[in-house]
Design an enzyme around this catalytic site. Structure first.
Site, PDB file in Angstrom:
ATOM      1  N   LYS A  51      39.071-136.365 -23.681  1.00 64.06           N
ATOM      2  CA  LYS A  51      39.169-135.014 -23.136  1.00 64.06           C
ATOM      3  C   LYS A  51      40.611-134.523 -23.236  1.00 64.06           C
ATOM      4  CE  LYS A  51      37.910-132.612 -18.800  1.00 64.06           C
ATOM      5  NZ  LYS A  51      37.363-132.861 -17.442  1.00 64.06           N
ATOM      6  N   SER A  86      33.505-130.251 -16.372  1.00 66.30           N
ATOM      7  CA  SER A  86      34.442-129.716 -17.342  1.00 66.30           C
ATOM      8  C   SER A  86      34.576-130.565 -18.598  1.00 66.30           C
ATOM      9  CB  SER A  86      35.816-129.561 -16.678  1.00 66.30           C
ATOM     10  OG  SER A  86      36.325-130.818 -16.252  1.00 66.30           O
ATOM     11  N   SER A 134      32.680-133.418 -12.949  1.00 62.69           N
ATOM     12  CA  SER A 134      32.883-133.147 -14.372  1.00 62.69           C
ATOM     13  C   SER A 134      32.543-134.309 -15.291  1.00 62.69           C
ATOM     14  CB  SER A 134      34.339-132.736 -14.615  1.00 62.69           C
ATOM     15  OG  SER A 134      34.646-131.542 -13.927  1.00 62.69           O
TER      16      SER A 134
END
Length: 569
Positions: A59, A133, A157
């Protein structure tokens, strides 16, 4: 498959999947191959690299040396001097990192749409959200672009996108995985999380990344937690707390509860109101000020970028934390502590809480119409975990209307291994299926697999005793036939289906398609599509191409003579 072969296959799969929104930065193929060659050489020299032969994604709020860190905001970009601790450990275990993935900007959101790089579309249904996210990391795993991916989880997330894409998302106890080199969302609550398509790999990766690093002041050693022998009683929400689930989800959750009960675990209903009330404090209380402390100065300094580089919803949330005072924070902290006491009392005598991971799977259009409300609903069962210092993991639990349904186990801090043991009892039974033609990714019948609840497993190659023929069908399809002593290796894909979906899918196969045992080049024998020999009359032998995609690229697939209307893929 060695590391070099896996990297080559991964880049081919990335090109094939054509999901550019998954990535913010992708490494040059030759650089990744050079690193993979070093991994293979180390293994050949006798080095123990437990993740050798696997590829990973990270990420883009987690530092990877050689790639910029943007946290989803190009204006925030910087070039890290070193890998984040978890990335360094991932590489030290032999995994090759391929690139940085898209996310809800500054890790603020559960939807996967709050990014200047575009919304990350769901791996199963491109008209629906991926969840966030950690959107790009989850979809990269679900599509088989990588084997494992790192995300972060403050409000859910690492769990919501896992559920919406049919994979595993492990949110360890706070501090077990150091956050050194991670752009903070809420610094005191953030966790690095791990995505994989199966629980064993996810947990193995978490174990390899665990341990204090002497830099992160919030990192803490593993206290061990309760042993798996402590399994006895699991809590589930009272029916009133399951009222707002999407159609069919309550029934899917009941089926998961029943699987757990039949495994020998006692299940009890509890009132989780204190936990749900605590969850509201994450965004509605003073704790959001920690997001302002993390990146508020950057957002405030660039008002002209809101609506372009900076997502308007994220900017509003980040800057909104400035309205809270120290008194507000102290009051909310006391309120949270009291809710924690009440929540622990409600769960007393149980080892974990089982819930749906989230409440629904909205479309991109639905989230665009109500970005804040949709996001809030998605975090109903996830938001309280980090506030109350709980461990948690999300696992697939079947499908509803052809889309993934997931459940979540949440337990005390350091009970991570206990949760993993429980999760093995929850998994819906699955079966593997090898396809070599019209059901391959991007081919015209692939949607049939997806509708049956299938997830991509890996690219595979058969053992060298098969022949492939182009049949006279619409759309064009091949037929695979076993011919020991007179065959070749044929490229294909392995897909994983829920047992019920497998049965429905196979029952609908038209003549002359058949499912039989297919030998793979790595020694495995798994179910796969074969063709009845009678269907090959007049079909063109395309074995020399090595696979259906290569045959399509070569052009002429017309049968050698009059063919049959059946198919096999």
């Amino acid at each position: 498959m060695n590391a070099v072969e896996r990297v080559r296959a991964a880049y081919a799969r990335i090109a094939e999947a054509d999901r550019p929104e998954v990535w913010i930065a992708l490494r040059e193929r030759e650089d990744a191959l050079a690193e993979a060659a070093a991994v293979d050489a180390a293994v050949a020299a006798g080095e123990d690299l437990p993740l050798a032969g696997l590829v990973a994604a990270v990420k883009d709020n987690v530092d990877v040396a050689g790639l910029p860190t943007t946290a989803g905001a190009p204006s925030y970009a910087y070039d890290p001097a070193a890998d984040a601790t978890v990335v360094a450990r991932l590489r030290a275990a032999g995994a090759v990192v391929l690139g940085k993935t898209n996310l809800d900007q500054f890790a603020t959101g559960l939807v996967g749409t709050r990014s200047p790089h575009g919304a990350v579309r769901n791996a199963w249904a491109p008209d629906r959200i991926s969840g966030g996210s950690s959107s790009g990391s989850a979809v990269a795993v679900a599509l088989g672009l990588v084997d494992v991916a790192l995300g972060t989880d403050t409000a859910g997330s690492g769990r919501v996108p896992a559920a919406l894409n049919g994979i595993v998302g492990v949110k360890p106890t706070r501090g077990l995985l150091p956050t050194t080199g991670v752009v903070p969302a809420c610094r005191s609550l953030d966790c690095v999380t791990v995505f994989a398509r199966d629980l064993a790999l996810a947990r193995r990766t978490v174990e390899l990344l665990t341990g204090v690093d002497g830099v992160d002041p919030l990192a803490r050693p593993d206290a061990g937690g309760r042993p798996a022998s402590a399994l006895a009683r699991v809590a589930v929400p009272a029916p009133g707390h399951l009222r707002d689930l999407a159609p069919g989800w309550a029934e899917a959750f009941a089926a998961a509860v029943d699987r757990l009960r039949r495994s020998g675990v006692e299940v009890v209903e509890v009132d989780i109101s204190p936990l749900l009330e605590a969850a509201t404090l994450l965004y509605d209380g003073a704790f959001v000020a920690e997001r302002t402390a993390a990146v508020g100065d950057h957002v405030a300094a660039h008002p002209e970028l809101v609506g372009t580089d900076l997502d308007p919803v994220v900017a509003r949330i980040v800057l909104g934390g400035a309205r809270f005072t120290a008194v507000d924070l102290l009051r909310d902290t006391e309120r949270l502590e009291r809710l924690g006491v009440a929540g622990r009392a409600a769960l007393a005598g149980t080892v974990a809480l089982l819930t749906p991971t989230t409440t629904s799977h909205p479309t991109l259009t639905e989230v665009a119409a109500d970005p804040v409300g949709a996001n809030a609903r998605l975090g109903r069962y996830t938001n309280f975990a980090n506030l109350l210092d709980l461990s948690s993991l999300a696992v697939p639990a079947g499908t509803v209307d052809g889309l993934p349904f997931g459940v979540m186990l949440t337990g005390a801090a350091f009970d991570d291994r206990l949760l993993a043991d429980l999760a093995t009892r929850l998994a819906a039974p699955t079966l593997d299926l090898v396809v070599v033609g019209a059901h391959l990714t991007g081919q015209p019948l692939n949607h049939q697999l997806v509708a049956a609840g299938a997830t991509f497993g890996e690219a595979v190659t058969t053992a060298p005793h098969y022949r492939l023929h182009a049949l006279d069908t619409t759309p064009p399809k091949p037929g695979l036939v076993r011919t020991p002593g007179d065959g070749a290796a044929i490229a294909g894909e392995l897909w994983r289906l829920p047992a019920a979906g497998f049965a429905t899918f196979v029952a609908a196969l038209p003549h002359p398609m058949a499912v039989g045992a297919v030998d793979l080049d790595d020694g495995r024998t798994v179910p796969g599509f074969l063709c009845e020999p009678a269907a090959l009359a007049g079909a063109r032998d395309i074995t020399a191409t090595g696979g259906w995609r290569a045959a399509l690229a070569g052009g002429d697939l017309r049968p050698a003579g009059a063919g049959l209307a059946g198919s096999a893929s």
